[in-house]
Design an enzyme around this catalytic site. Structure first.
Site, PDB file in Angstrom:
ATOM      1  N   LYS A  16      13.300  65.648 -44.305  1.00 41.49           N
ATOM      2  CA  LYS A  16      13.896  64.926 -43.231  1.00 41.49           C
ATOM      3  C   LYS A  16      14.699  63.606 -43.986  1.00 41.49           C
ATOM      4  O   LYS A  16      15.901  63.447 -43.658  1.00 41.49           O
ATOM      5  CB  LYS A  16      12.979  64.396 -42.178  1.00 41.49           C
ATOM      6  N   ARG A  91       7.000  59.623 -33.095  1.00 38.42           N
ATOM      7  CA  ARG A  91       6.014  60.397 -33.420  1.00 38.42           C
ATOM      8  C   ARG A  91       5.115  60.885 -32.433  1.00 38.42           C
ATOM      9  O   ARG A  91       3.812  61.586 -32.752  1.00 38.42           O
ATOM     10  CB  ARG A  91       5.357  59.998 -34.833  1.00 38.42           C
TER      11      ARG A  91
HETATM   12  P1  AMP Z   1       6.665  58.709 -43.240  1.00 36.73           P
HETATM   13  O1  AMP Z   1       7.051  58.106 -44.716  1.00 36.73           O
HETATM   14  O2  AMP Z   1       7.553  58.868 -42.232  1.00 36.73           O
HETATM   15  O3  AMP Z   1       5.594  59.738 -43.542  1.00 36.73           O
HETATM   16  O4  AMP Z   1       5.623  57.680 -42.868  1.00 36.73           O
HETATM   17  C1  AMP Z   1       4.518  57.140 -43.509  1.00 36.73           C
HETATM   18  C2  AMP Z   1       3.367  56.481 -42.547  1.00 36.73           C
HETATM   19  O5  AMP Z   1       3.920  55.173 -42.010  1.00 36.73           O
HETATM   20  C3  AMP Z   1       2.945  57.329 -41.576  1.00 36.73           C
HETATM   21  O6  AMP Z   1       1.644  57.905 -42.170  1.00 36.73           O
HETATM   22  C4  AMP Z   1       2.093  56.419 -40.652  1.00 36.73           C
HETATM   23  O7  AMP Z   1       1.135  55.722 -41.206  1.00 36.73           O
HETATM   24  C5  AMP Z   1       3.470  55.276 -40.550  1.00 36.73           C
HETATM   25  N1  AMP Z   1       4.282  55.696 -39.701  1.00 36.73           N
HETATM   26  C6  AMP Z   1       5.734  56.089 -39.886  1.00 36.73           C
HETATM   27  N2  AMP Z   1       6.430  56.385 -38.507  1.00 36.73           N
HETATM   28  C7  AMP Z   1       5.579  56.166 -37.757  1.00 36.73           C
HETATM   29  C8  AMP Z   1       5.490  56.350 -36.353  1.00 36.73           C
HETATM   30  N3  AMP Z   1       6.665  56.805 -35.562  1.00 36.73           N
HETATM   31  N4  AMP Z   1       4.357  56.116 -35.650  1.00 36.73           N
HETATM   32  C9  AMP Z   1       3.310  55.705 -36.254  1.00 36.73           C
HETATM   33  N5  AMP Z   1       3.182  55.590 -37.588  1.00 36.73           N
HETATM   34  C10 AMP Z   1       4.185  55.728 -38.316  1.00 36.73           C
END
Ligand code: AMP
Length: 221
Positions: A16, A91
């Protein structure tokens, strides 16, 4: 013709972020990654960064109110006539509801949601081979998108690192959180008739073309 206002939905490791960056350049829209935003806060040692560090490094979702306020504030700074891609937000269903309310208030509803899918085994292989630039956040994959020089970012010369939450044990927690809390969004957006499926099991350039085709069609409506 309305600018595209999109969500990129799907488990971690499905490309993504890579595609959001490519589409931002291609369609002149803003790409906002909730994960990048939180990692920047953590890196800068801000109060918010300290508050979310534990969640992010353990692979748990940060509380809805916290992330929703961060993202809605960021969206509030986008020019109203500019398209955008949200990568990693929403999410959960409460996040999606808060986003819908915030966008309705601005008069800028979503144009579409692209749902990236890939088998869990392939996700784990991809994530554990992912490296990111500690300086500019560019993403590489040792399997299919390696940097020209090992450990060095092609774009800015920064040092490439593995995210703490890209280690195999943490990935399992992230995938479980996805299954429990994020999968219901597929139904949520599908019921609204704005969900588009993306097969993420293809080389980045092929996925890029498919994603661009969907966005071009949405723009033409
Ligand atoms: P990502 O880079 O999108 O994989 O996000 C890394 C981490 O950030 C996730 O595992 C969550 O701990 C936190 N995070 C990112 N986006 C969200 C969201 N929309 N809701 C809750 N936690 C988030």
């Amino acid at each position: 013709m309305a600018p595209p206002r999109l969500i990129f939905l799907g488990p971690p490791g499905t490309g993504k972020g890579t595609q959001a960056a490519r589409m931002a350049a291609r369609f002149d829209v803003v790409a906002l990654s909730s994960g990048d935003a939180l990692r920047a806060e953590i890196r800068n040692g801000t109060p918010l960064g300290q508050q979310v560090n534990e969640y992010v490094s353990s692979g748990a979702l940060v509380p809805d109110e916290l992330i929703t306020s961060v993202i809605l504030t960021a969206i509030g700074k986008f020019p109203a006539d500019k398209g955008f891609i949200l990568d990693g937000f929403p999410r959960t269903v409460p996040q999606a509801q808060a986003l819908a309310a915030g966008l309705a208030e601005r008069g800028t509803p979503l144009s579409g949601v692209l749902n990236f899918s890939l088998e869990p085994q392939k996700i784990i292989r991809r994530i554990t081979n992912r490296r990111i630039c500690s300086n500019c956040n560019a993403t590489y994959n040792l399997l299919f998108l390696p940097p020209e020089r090992e450990g060095v970012c092609d774009r800015c010369g920064g040092t490439l690192m593995q995210r703490v939450d890209d280690r195999e044990d943490v990935v399992a927690t992230r995938l479980a959180a996805y299954e429990e809390l994020t999968v219901p969004l597929v139904e949520y957006y599908s019921t609204q008739g704005i969900l588009h499926e993306i097969d993420a099991d293809a080389p980045p350039d092929v996925v890029e073309q498919n994603v661009a085709d969907v966005i071009a069609e949405l723009k033409g409506r």
